[in-house]
Design a protein around this motif. Structure first.
Motif, PDB file in Angstrom:
ATOM      1  N   MET A 150       0.818  -1.214   0.000  1.00  0.00           N
ATOM      2  CA  MET A 150       0.000   0.000   0.000  1.00  0.00           C
ATOM      3  C   MET A 150       0.849   1.260   0.000  1.00  0.00           C
ATOM      4  N   LEU A 151       2.111   1.144   0.401  1.00  0.00           N
ATOM      5  CA  LEU A 151       2.962   2.324   0.473  1.00  0.00           C
ATOM      6  C   LEU A 151       3.109   2.987  -0.890  1.00  0.00           C
ATOM      7  N   LYS A 152       3.220   2.195  -1.929  1.00  0.00           N
ATOM      8  CA  LYS A 152       3.343   2.755  -3.276  1.00  0.00           C
ATOM      9  C   LYS A 152       2.084   3.530  -3.657  1.00  0.00           C
ATOM     10  N   SER A 153       0.924   2.988  -3.294  1.00  0.00           N
ATOM     11  CA  SER A 153      -0.334   3.684  -3.570  1.00  0.00           C
ATOM     12  C   SER A 153      -0.413   4.987  -2.800  1.00  0.00           C
ATOM     13  N   LEU A 154       0.010   4.959  -1.538  1.00  0.00           N
ATOM     14  CA  LEU A 154      -0.023   6.176  -0.728  1.00  0.00           C
ATOM     15  C   LEU A 154       0.825   7.271  -1.362  1.00  0.00           C
ATOM     16  N   CYS A 155       1.988   6.894  -1.854  1.00  0.00           N
ATOM     17  CA  CYS A 155       2.867   7.878  -2.494  1.00  0.00           C
ATOM     18  C   CYS A 155       2.209   8.476  -3.736  1.00  0.00           C
ATOM     19  N   SER A 156       1.436   7.661  -4.450  1.00  0.00           N
ATOM     20  CA  SER A 156       0.779   8.166  -5.657  1.00  0.00           C
ATOM     21  C   SER A 156      -0.392   9.075  -5.330  1.00  0.00           C
ATOM     22  N   PHE A 157      -0.925   8.999  -4.098  1.00  0.00           N
ATOM     23  CA  PHE A 157      -2.050   9.834  -3.704  1.00  0.00           C
ATOM     24  C   PHE A 157      -1.626  11.235  -3.292  1.00  0.00           C
ATOM     25  N   THR A 158      -0.379  11.407  -2.869  1.00  0.00           N
ATOM     26  CA  THR A 158       0.072  12.686  -2.332  1.00  0.00           C
ATOM     27  C   THR A 158       0.346  13.681  -3.452  1.00  0.00           C
ATOM     28  N   PRO A 159       0.309  14.994  -3.147  1.00  0.00           N
ATOM     29  CA  PRO A 159       0.627  15.993  -4.162  1.00  0.00           C
ATOM     30  C   PRO A 159       2.019  15.782  -4.739  1.00  0.00           C
ATOM     31  N   ALA A 160       2.219  16.224  -5.957  1.00  0.00           N
ATOM     32  CA  ALA A 160       3.512  16.043  -6.641  1.00  0.00           C
ATOM     33  C   ALA A 160       4.648  16.583  -5.784  1.00  0.00           C
ATOM     34  N   GLY A 161       5.702  15.787  -5.650  1.00  0.00           N
ATOM     35  CA  GLY A 161       6.875  16.220  -4.901  1.00  0.00           C
ATOM     36  C   GLY A 161       6.826  15.901  -3.418  1.00  0.00           C
ATOM     37  N   LYS A 162       5.653  15.480  -2.911  1.00  0.00           N
ATOM     38  CA  LYS A 162       5.540  15.139  -1.494  1.00  0.00           C
ATOM     39  C   LYS A 162       5.870  13.664  -1.280  1.00  0.00           C
ATOM     40  N   LYS A 163       6.482  13.349  -0.149  1.00  0.00           N
ATOM     41  CA  LYS A 163       6.877  11.989   0.157  1.00  0.00           C
ATOM     42  C   LYS A 163       6.113  11.470   1.370  1.00  0.00           C
ATOM     43  N   VAL A 164       5.928  10.159   1.400  1.00  0.00           N
ATOM     44  CA  VAL A 164       5.413   9.495   2.596  1.00  0.00           C
ATOM     45  C   VAL A 164       6.628   8.926   3.305  1.00  0.00           C
ATOM     46  N   GLU A 165       7.012   9.554   4.406  1.00  0.00           N
ATOM     47  CA  GLU A 165       8.242   9.215   5.101  1.00  0.00           C
ATOM     48  C   GLU A 165       7.990   8.194   6.203  1.00  0.00           C
ATOM     49  N   GLU A 166       9.050   7.475   6.575  1.00  0.00           N
ATOM     50  CA  GLU A 166       8.941   6.590   7.727  1.00  0.00           C
ATOM     51  C   GLU A 166       8.867   7.428   8.995  1.00  0.00           C
ATOM     52  N   LEU A 167       8.057   6.999   9.943  1.00  0.00           N
ATOM     53  CA  LEU A 167       7.883   7.751  11.179  1.00  0.00           C
ATOM     54  C   LEU A 167       9.224   7.901  11.889  1.00  0.00           C
ATOM     55  N   PRO A 168       9.620   9.126  12.248  1.00  0.00           N
ATOM     56  CA  PRO A 168      10.935   9.317  12.876  1.00  0.00           C
ATOM     57  C   PRO A 168      10.966   8.816  14.315  1.00  0.00           C
ATOM     58  N   LEU A 169      12.173   8.533  14.794  1.00  0.00           N
ATOM     59  CA  LEU A 169      12.338   8.103  16.177  1.00  0.00           C
ATOM     60  C   LEU A 169      12.151   9.266  17.148  1.00  0.00           C
ATOM     61  N   ILE A 170      12.546  10.459  16.728  1.00  0.00           N
ATOM     62  CA  ILE A 170      12.389  11.653  17.565  1.00  0.00           C
ATOM     63  C   ILE A 170      11.014  12.231  17.289  1.00  0.00           C
ATOM     64  N   LEU A 171      10.091  12.032  18.231  1.00  0.00           N
ATOM     65  CA  LEU A 171       8.707  12.406  17.965  1.00  0.00           C
ATOM     66  C   LEU A 171       8.503  13.909  17.825  1.00  0.00           C
ATOM     67  N   SER A 172       9.374  14.702  18.420  1.00  0.00           N
ATOM     68  CA  SER A 172       9.242  16.149  18.269  1.00  0.00           C
ATOM     69  C   SER A 172       9.447  16.578  16.826  1.00  0.00           C
ATOM     70  N   ASP A 173      10.144  15.729  16.035  1.00  0.00           N
ATOM     71  CA  ASP A 173      10.338  16.041  14.625  1.00  0.00           C
ATOM     72  C   ASP A 173       9.031  16.010  13.842  1.00  0.00           C
ATOM     73  N   LEU A 174       8.027  15.344  14.364  1.00  0.00           N
ATOM     74  CA  LEU A 174       6.755  15.258  13.669  1.00  0.00           C
ATOM     75  C   LEU A 174       6.142  16.624  13.444  1.00  0.00           C
ATOM     76  N   PHE A 175       6.279  17.509  14.429  1.00  0.00           N
ATOM     77  CA  PHE A 175       5.606  18.799  14.370  1.00  0.00           C
ATOM     78  C   PHE A 175       6.577  19.934  14.082  1.00  0.00           C
ATOM     79  N   THR A 176       7.744  19.583  13.546  1.00  0.00           N
ATOM     80  CA  THR A 176       8.709  20.584  13.113  1.00  0.00           C
ATOM     81  C   THR A 176       8.576  20.761  11.605  1.00  0.00           C
TER      82      THR A 176
END
Length: 250
Positions: free
Chosen positions: A220-246
């Protein structure tokens, strides 16, 4: 029964995505452009049975990290909706549920309560105020002990959660969410572009969308990437959770 309004027709138990539709409502085509700043992630777990405990531990970690959050969690069927509501409520979370058996007044009361709780939690702390870093490995989310939930949390306790299937999602164009959420979790990843866009429309600028994927859902990851606006990536969740809202300035 009498007085029941068809606010979210099409929800089915154990239904496939292709069999759930929003009746009488067009998909807003401008959602992808409107939500360019939404950051999207995936969280991989070993198998489907680990999705729920992983979700609970992720919410616990985010509670400690971002004490003014409210979350919208989306799943694919009414059965999963009921399962999540029971599990999260037993874990001490205040859960509101949007489902197909609600009449319009009931639905409005649920959304008003969720909106008010969000306003209350933001009252003592601005949305953009920084917080300290917390590093939590995904493997540790799966193995976290229940007694960790007794750790003190600043900001008024556990985050309020709104649970919904795609056909019952709050309609931002109708003002059902007074303020878009900063956190949306796809417990079941969308398989249709239209569903993905409707979910993203509920997320605020700079907010995050997390897709929980079991090993057998990796395709499903490939499909998710195709759903996002051009140039946007679906990234792996970071280990540092504060990075989520930066917000990154590219």
């Amino acid at each position: 029964g009498r007085g029941v309004a068809p606010t979210c027709r099409g929800e089915r138990r154990r239904a496939g995505w292709s069999s759930t539709v929003v009746m009488g409502e067009k998909t807003p085509q401008k959602d992808p452009d409107k939500n360019d700043s939404v950051r999207e992630f995936y969280l991989a777990v070993g198998n489907t049975t680990m999705k729920l405990p992983t979700l609970r531990n992720l919410l616990q970690a985010l509670d400690a990290q971002e004490p003014n959050l409210c979350a919208l969690i989306v799943c694919s069927s009414r059965d999963t909706l009921d399962e999540l509501a029971s599990a999260l409520t037993s874990g001490g979370y205040e859960c509101s549920v949007l489902h197909s058996d609600m009449h319009s007044g009931w639905r409005k009361a649920v959304l008003d309560g969720f909106n008010e709780e969000g306003r209350r939690r933001r009252g003592s702390k601005g949305d953009d105020e920084g917080v300290g870093e917390a590093s939590v490995a995904p493997d540790h989310w799966e193995d976290a002990r229940d007694d960790d939930a007794s750790a003190p949390v600043t900001g008024g306790g556990k985050m309020p959660i709104l649970l919904s299937s795609d056909v019952c999602l709050p309609r931002t164009t109708a003002g059902e969410l007074r303020r878009a959420v900063r956190l949306l979790i796809s417990f079941d990843a969308p398989t249709r572009r239209e569903d993905h866009h409707l979910r993203a429309a509920c997320v605020s600028s700079g907010g995050i969308l997390i897709n929980v994927l079991a090993a057998n859902e990796a395709s499903m990851l490939k499909s998710l990437c195709s759903f996002t606006p051009a140039g946007k990536k679906v990234e792996e969740l970071p280990l540092i959770l504060s990075d989520l809202f930066t917000v990154k300035n590219d």
